[in-house]
Motif scaffolding. Structure first.
Motif, PDB file in Angstrom:
ATOM      1  N   ALA A 214      42.913 -28.247   1.853  1.00  0.00           N
ATOM      2  CA  ALA A 214      44.038 -28.012   0.933  1.00  0.00           C
ATOM      3  C   ALA A 214      44.531 -26.574   1.042  1.00  0.00           C
ATOM      4  CB  ALA A 214      43.595 -28.326  -0.497  1.00  0.00           C
ATOM      5  N   TYR A 215      43.598 -25.633   1.166  1.00  0.00           N
ATOM      6  CA  TYR A 215      43.980 -24.226   1.293  1.00  0.00           C
ATOM      7  C   TYR A 215      44.726 -23.969   2.606  1.00  0.00           C
ATOM      8  CZ  TYR A 215      43.427 -19.269   2.330  1.00  0.00           C
ATOM      9  OH  TYR A 215      43.655 -17.961   2.698  1.00  0.00           O
ATOM     10  N   ALA A 216      44.222 -24.528   3.706  1.00  0.00           N
ATOM     11  CA  ALA A 216      44.854 -24.324   5.002  1.00  0.00           C
ATOM     12  C   ALA A 216      46.271 -24.893   5.018  1.00  0.00           C
ATOM     13  CB  ALA A 216      44.008 -24.964   6.098  1.00  0.00           C
ATOM     14  N   TYR A 217      46.449 -26.058   4.408  1.00  0.00           N
ATOM     15  CA  TYR A 217      47.786 -26.642   4.354  1.00  0.00           C
ATOM     16  C   TYR A 217      48.725 -25.750   3.534  1.00  0.00           C
ATOM     17  CZ  TYR A 217      51.617 -29.812   3.337  1.00  0.00           C
ATOM     18  OH  TYR A 217      52.863 -30.368   3.225  1.00  0.00           O
ATOM     19  N   GLU A 218      48.232 -25.234   2.424  1.00  0.00           N
ATOM     20  CA  GLU A 218      49.069 -24.395   1.565  1.00  0.00           C
ATOM     21  C   GLU A 218      49.500 -23.125   2.289  1.00  0.00           C
ATOM     22  OE1 GLU A 218      51.056 -22.370  -1.397  1.00  0.00           O
ATOM     23  OE2 GLU A 218      50.687 -24.507  -1.060  1.00  0.00           O
ATOM     24  N   VAL A 219      48.566 -22.481   2.993  1.00  0.00           N
ATOM     25  CA  VAL A 219      48.897 -21.251   3.713  1.00  0.00           C
ATOM     26  C   VAL A 219      49.940 -21.534   4.793  1.00  0.00           C
ATOM     27  CG1 VAL A 219      47.992 -19.451   5.231  1.00  0.00           C
ATOM     28  CG2 VAL A 219      46.684 -20.159   3.222  1.00  0.00           C
ATOM     29  N   ARG A 220      49.777 -22.646   5.491  1.00  0.00           N
ATOM     30  CA  ARG A 220      50.735 -22.957   6.559  1.00  0.00           C
ATOM     31  C   ARG A 220      52.082 -23.375   5.986  1.00  0.00           C
ATOM     32  NH1 ARG A 220      50.828 -23.795  11.788  1.00  0.00           N
ATOM     33  NH2 ARG A 220      48.589 -23.387  11.974  1.00  0.00           N
ATOM     34  N   SER A 221      52.106 -24.166   4.945  1.00  0.00           N
ATOM     35  CA  SER A 221      53.376 -24.662   4.408  1.00  0.00           C
ATOM     36  C   SER A 221      54.193 -23.561   3.746  1.00  0.00           C
ATOM     37  CB  SER A 221      53.127 -25.786   3.402  1.00  0.00           C
ATOM     38  OG  SER A 221      52.394 -25.304   2.292  1.00  0.00           O
ATOM     39  N   THR A 222      53.540 -22.507   3.285  1.00  0.00           N
ATOM     40  CA  THR A 222      54.253 -21.373   2.677  1.00  0.00           C
ATOM     41  C   THR A 222      54.329 -20.182   3.619  1.00  0.00           C
ATOM     42  OG1 THR A 222      52.213 -20.557   1.655  1.00  0.00           O
ATOM     43  CG2 THR A 222      53.578 -22.053   0.352  1.00  0.00           C
ATOM     44  N   GLU A 223      53.833 -20.358   4.851  1.00  0.00           N
ATOM     45  CA  GLU A 223      53.803 -19.299   5.858  1.00  0.00           C
ATOM     46  C   GLU A 223      53.092 -18.049   5.340  1.00  0.00           C
ATOM     47  OE1 GLU A 223      57.387 -19.256   8.639  1.00  0.00           O
ATOM     48  OE2 GLU A 223      58.278 -19.964   6.748  1.00  0.00           O
ATOM     49  N   GLY A 224      52.036 -18.275   4.580  1.00  0.00           N
ATOM     50  CA  GLY A 224      51.222 -17.172   4.088  1.00  0.00           C
ATOM     51  C   GLY A 224      51.762 -16.474   2.868  1.00  0.00           C
ATOM     52  N   GLN A 271      51.864 -34.648  10.865  1.00  0.00           N
ATOM     53  CA  GLN A 271      51.513 -33.592  11.815  1.00  0.00           C
ATOM     54  C   GLN A 271      51.020 -32.340  11.096  1.00  0.00           C
ATOM     55  OE1 GLN A 271      51.257 -33.748  15.104  1.00  0.00           O
ATOM     56  NE2 GLN A 271      51.796 -35.935  15.004  1.00  0.00           N
ATOM     57  N   LEU A 272      51.522 -32.081   9.903  1.00  0.00           N
ATOM     58  CA  LEU A 272      51.023 -30.950   9.124  1.00  0.00           C
ATOM     59  C   LEU A 272      49.583 -31.179   8.684  1.00  0.00           C
ATOM     60  CD1 LEU A 272      54.097 -30.030   6.887  1.00  0.00           C
ATOM     61  CD2 LEU A 272      53.110 -28.674   8.754  1.00  0.00           C
ATOM     62  N   ALA A 273      49.253 -32.421   8.361  1.00  0.00           N
ATOM     63  CA  ALA A 273      47.865 -32.738   8.001  1.00  0.00           C
ATOM     64  C   ALA A 273      46.943 -32.523   9.194  1.00  0.00           C
ATOM     65  CB  ALA A 273      47.777 -34.179   7.499  1.00  0.00           C
ATOM     66  N   LEU A 274      47.386 -32.961  10.379  1.00  0.00           N
ATOM     67  CA  LEU A 274      46.561 -32.771  11.580  1.00  0.00           C
ATOM     68  C   LEU A 274      46.409 -31.286  11.909  1.00  0.00           C
ATOM     69  CD1 LEU A 274      47.917 -35.629  13.889  1.00  0.00           C
ATOM     70  CD2 LEU A 274      45.866 -35.627  12.466  1.00  0.00           C
ATOM     71  N   LYS A 275      47.464 -30.523  11.706  1.00  0.00           N
ATOM     72  CA  LYS A 275      47.390 -29.085  11.991  1.00  0.00           C
ATOM     73  C   LYS A 275      46.462 -28.389  11.015  1.00  0.00           C
ATOM     74  CE  LYS A 275      48.930 -26.008  14.858  1.00  0.00           C
ATOM     75  NZ  LYS A 275      48.725 -26.151  16.316  1.00  0.00           N
ATOM     76  N   ALA A 276      46.473 -28.816   9.769  1.00  0.00           N
ATOM     77  CA  ALA A 276      45.551 -28.234   8.790  1.00  0.00           C
ATOM     78  C   ALA A 276      44.103 -28.541   9.162  1.00  0.00           C
ATOM     79  CB  ALA A 276      45.873 -28.772   7.398  1.00  0.00           C
ATOM     80  N   ILE A 277      43.862 -29.717   9.699  1.00  0.00           N
ATOM     81  CA  ILE A 277      42.506 -30.064  10.147  1.00  0.00           C
ATOM     82  C   ILE A 277      42.069 -29.137  11.285  1.00  0.00           C
ATOM     83  CG2 ILE A 277      41.110 -31.873  11.215  1.00  0.00           C
ATOM     84  CD1 ILE A 277      42.862 -33.915   9.722  1.00  0.00           C
TER      85      ILE A 277
END
Length: 291
Positions: A214-224, A271-277
């Motif tokens: 969940a954290y990795a997805y949040e960082v990527r979706s908000t670009e940090g 694809q965002l879920a796979l990238k977060a993984i």
């Protein structure tokens, strides 16, 4: 009357009197024994009645049915499933903390069924198809390089190459910085030891992976760039935080996370879920170098 005859009558009369007296005495003794026995019987019956009355006063106690159900069910949660009863004092704020209603009386099976039902009800096919075919924003997010992909160790080993130049603090290798006040707060934290069995340890590890996803997805979706919705996004994407879910395998974690990515956040793309993984795999591989 001759003297001998008079003596004979006196002796006979005395003998009769003695026999009569003895009979009377025997009768008196017999009656006395009967009264004594009756008195003993009455005493025993009275004692029996008292005992019966005392026994009747003992009421058979049975626990409350609802309380017994809660105690006998596995309604624990939290780190290593070591907590219970935490939300009893948070009934008014419960909806702002978790989505699960009555967590202190819900078993893990009930939590999972309710979570799955909520995800099915929340899934919006129109939103999903719009993000699937209009994926310009998603492609841009997939190219983002979060701070853990710019650590010195990653650069040295050549595991990742930067796609776009970035002069931010993250790209310069300053992964995480703390202020003086934050460092002082970290010094005050004490080490705590927990006695966990093998099954509990596995649940702790899978819950950690779920929160990291969940954290990795949040960082990527908000670009940090964290915002006011960041904590909500992490909470919603993590079944551990939102539903007190307990996972038994990594497959369950990944399936749960992927489902929630397609239901709750603004960008709902697989694809965002796979990238977060992939991001979480890298974070775990870096270990302490990532902190």
């Amino acid at each position: 009357v001759p003297f001998n005859f008079r003596l004979y009558h006196l002796s006979c009369g005395q003998k009769i009197m003695d026999e009569h007296t003895s009979n009377v005495v025997r009768i008196i003794h017999a009656k006395a024994r009967i009264k004594i026995n009756d008195s003993h019987g009455e005493g025993q019956s009275a004692n029996a009645e008292i005992e019966e009355e005392e026994f009747d006063w003992e009421v058979e106690q049975t626990p409350n049915g609802e309380l017994e159900k809660v105690l006998n069910s596995d309604s624990s949660y939290g780190f290593g499933n070591l907590r219970s009863g935490v939300f009893q004092r948070l009934q008014h704020e419960l909806s702002d903390v978790i989505d699960l209603k009555e967590p202190d009386s819900s078993t893990p099976v009930e939590r999972r069924l309710k979570r799955l039902a909520a995800e099915e009800a929340k899934f919006d096919s129109d939103h999903y198809l719009a993000d699937l075919f209009e994926d310009d924003a998603t492609r841009h997010l997939l190219k983002h390089q979060p701070w853990w992909r710019n650590t010195p160790k990653v650069k040295e080993e050549g595991k990742e190459t930067r796609i776009e130049p970035d002069d931010s603090a993250e790209a310069r290798g300053q992964c995480v910085t703390f202020s003086g006040e934050e460092k002082e707060q970290l010094r005050k934290f004490t080490n705590r030891n927990y006695l966990l069995d093998k099954g509990s340890c596995q649940m702790v590890y899978t819950s950690l992976v779920d929160i990291l996803l969940a954290y990795a997805y949040e960082v990527r979706s908000t670009e940090g760039e964290t915002n006011t919705e960041s904590s909500w996004n992490i909470w919603k994407l993590s079944g551990t935080l939102c539903w007190l879910e307990t996972y038994r395998s990594l497959q369950e974690v990944i399936v749960s996370f992927s489902r929630r990515v397609l239901c709750y956040p603004f960008y709902r793309h697989f694809q965002l879920a796979l990238k977060a993984i992939e991001d979480v795999v890298l974070i775990l591989q870096l270990g302490k170098n990532c902190w």
